[in-house]
Design a protein around this motif. Sequence first.
Motif, PDB file in Angstrom:
ATOM      1  N   SER B 184       0.855  -1.194   0.000  1.00  0.00           N
ATOM      2  CA  SER B 184       0.000   0.000   0.000  1.00  0.00           C
ATOM      3  C   SER B 184       0.887   1.239   0.000  1.00  0.00           C
ATOM      4  O   SER B 184       1.858   1.295   0.746  1.00  0.00           O
ATOM      5  N   VAL B 185       0.527   2.211  -0.823  1.00  0.00           N
ATOM      6  CA  VAL B 185       1.289   3.465  -0.845  1.00  0.00           C
ATOM      7  C   VAL B 185       0.333   4.641  -0.655  1.00  0.00           C
ATOM      8  O   VAL B 185      -0.838   4.553  -1.012  1.00  0.00           O
ATOM      9  N   PRO B 186       0.833   5.739  -0.081  1.00  0.00           N
ATOM     10  CA  PRO B 186      -0.016   6.919   0.067  1.00  0.00           C
ATOM     11  C   PRO B 186      -0.319   7.531  -1.301  1.00  0.00           C
ATOM     12  O   PRO B 186       0.395   7.283  -2.284  1.00  0.00           O
ATOM     13  N   GLU B 187      -1.376   8.331  -1.350  1.00  0.00           N
ATOM     14  CA  GLU B 187      -1.750   8.990  -2.595  1.00  0.00           C
ATOM     15  C   GLU B 187      -0.575   9.825  -3.110  1.00  0.00           C
ATOM     16  O   GLU B 187       0.154  10.422  -2.317  1.00  0.00           O
ATOM     17  N   GLY B 188      -0.414   9.851  -4.405  1.00  0.00           N
ATOM     18  CA  GLY B 188       0.663  10.643  -4.988  1.00  0.00           C
ATOM     19  C   GLY B 188       1.915   9.820  -5.253  1.00  0.00           C
ATOM     20  O   GLY B 188       2.796  10.254  -5.985  1.00  0.00           O
ATOM     21  N   VAL B 189       1.989   8.639  -4.646  1.00  0.00           N
ATOM     22  CA  VAL B 189       3.124   7.753  -4.931  1.00  0.00           C
ATOM     23  C   VAL B 189       2.658   6.698  -5.929  1.00  0.00           C
ATOM     24  O   VAL B 189       1.570   6.135  -5.790  1.00  0.00           O
ATOM     25  N   VAL B 190       3.471   6.459  -6.935  1.00  0.00           N
ATOM     26  CA  VAL B 190       3.123   5.487  -7.981  1.00  0.00           C
ATOM     27  C   VAL B 190       3.587   4.100  -7.542  1.00  0.00           C
ATOM     28  O   VAL B 190       4.683   3.954  -7.008  1.00  0.00           O
ATOM     29  N   ILE B 191       2.743   3.120  -7.763  1.00  0.00           N
ATOM     30  CA  ILE B 191       3.164   1.739  -7.494  1.00  0.00           C
ATOM     31  C   ILE B 191       3.052   0.927  -8.777  1.00  0.00           C
ATOM     32  O   ILE B 191       2.033   0.973  -9.465  1.00  0.00           O
ATOM     33  N   ALA B 192       4.114   0.235  -9.134  1.00  0.00           N
ATOM     34  CA  ALA B 192       4.091  -0.663 -10.293  1.00  0.00           C
ATOM     35  C   ALA B 192       4.432  -2.051  -9.783  1.00  0.00           C
ATOM     36  O   ALA B 192       5.443  -2.237  -9.111  1.00  0.00           O
ATOM     37  N   ASN B 193       3.567  -3.009 -10.067  1.00  0.00           N
ATOM     38  CA  ASN B 193       3.788  -4.388  -9.617  1.00  0.00           C
ATOM     39  C   ASN B 193       4.225  -5.253 -10.789  1.00  0.00           C
ATOM     40  O   ASN B 193       3.544  -5.317 -11.805  1.00  0.00           O
ATOM     41  N   THR B 194       5.369  -5.877 -10.646  1.00  0.00           N
ATOM     42  CA  THR B 194       5.846  -6.804 -11.655  1.00  0.00           C
ATOM     43  C   THR B 194       6.065  -8.131 -10.953  1.00  0.00           C
ATOM     44  O   THR B 194       7.131  -8.409 -10.436  1.00  0.00           O
ATOM     45  N   SER B 195       4.987  -8.888 -10.896  1.00  0.00           N
ATOM     46  CA  SER B 195       5.094 -10.140 -10.187  1.00  0.00           C
ATOM     47  C   SER B 195       5.343 -11.245 -11.194  1.00  0.00           C
ATOM     48  O   SER B 195       4.422 -11.849 -11.727  1.00  0.00           O
ATOM     49  N   ILE B 196       6.619 -11.494 -11.491  1.00  0.00           N
ATOM     50  CA  ILE B 196       6.901 -12.466 -12.548  1.00  0.00           C
ATOM     51  C   ILE B 196       6.422 -13.852 -12.146  1.00  0.00           C
ATOM     52  O   ILE B 196       6.051 -14.655 -12.974  1.00  0.00           O
ATOM     53  N   TYR B 197       6.363 -14.118 -10.856  1.00  0.00           N
ATOM     54  CA  TYR B 197       5.935 -15.446 -10.429  1.00  0.00           C
ATOM     55  C   TYR B 197       4.423 -15.622 -10.605  1.00  0.00           C
ATOM     56  O   TYR B 197       3.959 -16.732 -10.853  1.00  0.00           O
ATOM     57  N   ALA B 198       3.675 -14.527 -10.511  1.00  0.00           N
ATOM     58  CA  ALA B 198       2.235 -14.617 -10.769  1.00  0.00           C
ATOM     59  C   ALA B 198       1.991 -14.968 -12.242  1.00  0.00           C
ATOM     60  O   ALA B 198       1.054 -15.699 -12.564  1.00  0.00           O
ATOM     61  N   HIS B 199       2.847 -14.471 -13.136  1.00  0.00           N
ATOM     62  CA  HIS B 199       2.716 -14.828 -14.552  1.00  0.00           C
ATOM     63  C   HIS B 199       2.907 -16.327 -14.749  1.00  0.00           C
ATOM     64  O   HIS B 199       2.268 -16.939 -15.592  1.00  0.00           O
ATOM     65  N   LEU B 200       3.816 -16.891 -13.949  1.00  0.00           N
ATOM     66  CA  LEU B 200       4.023 -18.338 -14.009  1.00  0.00           C
ATOM     67  C   LEU B 200       2.737 -19.080 -13.677  1.00  0.00           C
ATOM     68  O   LEU B 200       2.374 -20.038 -14.358  1.00  0.00           O
ATOM     69  N   ALA B 201       2.060 -18.638 -12.633  1.00  0.00           N
ATOM     70  CA  ALA B 201       0.822 -19.304 -12.207  1.00  0.00           C
ATOM     71  C   ALA B 201      -0.197 -19.299 -13.342  1.00  0.00           C
ATOM     72  O   ALA B 201      -0.850 -20.311 -13.606  1.00  0.00           O
ATOM     73  N   VAL B 202      -0.338 -18.164 -14.009  1.00  0.00           N
ATOM     74  CA  VAL B 202      -1.295 -18.066 -15.109  1.00  0.00           C
ATOM     75  C   VAL B 202      -0.892 -19.030 -16.234  1.00  0.00           C
ATOM     76  O   VAL B 202      -1.716 -19.768 -16.768  1.00  0.00           O
ATOM     77  N   MET B 203       0.397 -19.059 -16.527  1.00  0.00           N
ATOM     78  CA  MET B 203       0.889 -19.943 -17.591  1.00  0.00           C
ATOM     79  C   MET B 203       0.637 -21.414 -17.253  1.00  0.00           C
ATOM     80  O   MET B 203       0.106 -22.153 -18.083  1.00  0.00           O
ATOM     81  N   TYR B 204       1.001 -21.814 -16.050  1.00  0.00           N
ATOM     82  CA  TYR B 204       0.787 -23.214 -15.642  1.00  0.00           C
ATOM     83  C   TYR B 204      -0.688 -23.584 -15.776  1.00  0.00           C
ATOM     84  O   TYR B 204      -1.045 -24.648 -16.265  1.00  0.00           O
ATOM     85  N   ASN B 205      -1.537 -22.685 -15.281  1.00  0.00           N
ATOM     86  CA  ASN B 205      -2.970 -22.969 -15.279  1.00  0.00           C
ATOM     87  C   ASN B 205      -3.497 -23.139 -16.693  1.00  0.00           C
ATOM     88  O   ASN B 205      -4.261 -24.072 -16.982  1.00  0.00           O
ATOM     89  N   ARG B 206      -3.084 -22.254 -17.600  1.00  0.00           N
ATOM     90  CA  ARG B 206      -3.590 -22.301 -18.962  1.00  0.00           C
ATOM     91  C   ARG B 206      -3.034 -23.502 -19.733  1.00  0.00           C
ATOM     92  O   ARG B 206      -3.626 -23.946 -20.710  1.00  0.00           O
ATOM     93  N   MET B 207      -1.861 -24.005 -19.293  1.00  0.00           N
ATOM     94  CA  MET B 207      -1.297 -25.193 -19.936  1.00  0.00           C
ATOM     95  C   MET B 207      -2.111 -26.425 -19.571  1.00  0.00           C
ATOM     96  O   MET B 207      -2.093 -27.416 -20.293  1.00  0.00           O
ATOM     97  N   GLY B 208      -2.811 -26.307 -18.420  1.00  0.00           N
ATOM     98  CA  GLY B 208      -3.722 -27.337 -17.944  1.00  0.00           C
ATOM     99  C   GLY B 208      -3.152 -28.720 -18.050  1.00  0.00           C
ATOM    100  O   GLY B 208      -3.796 -29.700 -18.296  1.00  0.00           O
TER     101      GLY B 208
END
Lengths: 208, 208
Positions: B184-208
């Motif tokens: 969580s960040v206060p207003e006015g601060v930019v947050i960028a999330n690069t969760s490369i491991y979350a991309h893995l989860a999506v890939m694994y799931n779609r490979m089924g």
Amino acid sequence: MNQQRDLIPEPALRRLPWYLAYVRLLREKNVEYVSSTQISRELKVDASQIAKDLSFLDIRGKTRIGYEVPLLEHKLEEFLGFRCRHRAVLVGAGSLGRALMQDSGLIQYGLEIVAAFDVDPRLVDTERYGIPIYDLARLGEICRRHKAGIGIVTVPVEYAQGTAEALIDAGVKAIWNFTPYRISVPEGVVIANTSIYAHLAVMYNRMG
Amino acid sequence: MNQQRDLIPEPALRRLPWYLAYVRLLREKNVEYVSSTQISRELKVDASQIAKDLSFLDIRGKTRIGYEVPLLEHKLEEFLGFRCRHRAVLVGAGSLGRALMQDSGLIQYGLEIVAAFDVDPRLVDTERYGIPIYDLARLGEICRRHKAGIGIVTVPVEYAQGTAEALIDAGVKAIWNFTPYRISVPEGVVIANTSIYAHLAVMYNRMG
């Protein structure tokens, strides 16, 4: 493979790793139970959304108490595929490629890079971070030998599409594309784009 | 700063780097002009969408000919912030942190990591890939000295929130979060999330 897995929408799938990260913290603190209300407060996601997301897992919370923390962690890891070992090959052992090869975090999330490929004679037939680097000409042979299911693309952008096609010919079922190029894949092949540089553009823009 | 920059929606902003990657290929092949129809065919994005996305840039295509390739490349780089040098510090020089420190691609996209921080005495006061690693206790001092605007968070998940807060105290305006934790960040601060491991989860799931 659980049939429900095909039904989960991508936004839900992307939230599950947040819950996992939080649940791991709780388990380290020896917390026994957690409710969706608690997760909601901590992660600022709507509690009913959390309950809905978790309904895709084979787990039931107890009324007023919530979910057993170690069980929820296990079920999340299992559902997300982090408890399996997925074999991947990486093409392009340049700066970004080597960065991924040295990231031991990937194995914790179920990804094992079994081989890397490059065209640079200084890299071919060497090893980095325990991963052998082969001549790109041997892609098909090595992929098939390892039964690699995932191909990681970290080549210069002009080779992105060709590399993906060679990987698919070699039998991979998913392409993890780190280039900013929009790779096209045939139906049935999964494509995951992780354009870390595109995230930079969004961040710069929002910093205004 | 162009006022229009604040108006561009995020999906458009995320498509611009695709166009840039393609336009760079054309420039390397000495192609002079490119139309949105051509970009559309190559990248499988609707041509009217492309024209709309490019309307945020200070560039006009010529009827029937399209955009001048080198100019379009320049304008895209400028708009995306890739022609500036953004100073960043990185907290957590572990596996993923060092992976980013060694990725020379970041500098090509305008990100200069000027310093890294860790608590491990074996790392403190050493240097990796030309970047000095300091004791975390010196975060405020070093950030202010370098006027770092971006803080990269590659710490273990339990320290993610605290690290972000320390970075914000030290004056950074944007947090680039690589942990799976929802900071969580206060207003006015930019947050960028690069969760490369979350991309893995999506890939694994779609490979089924």
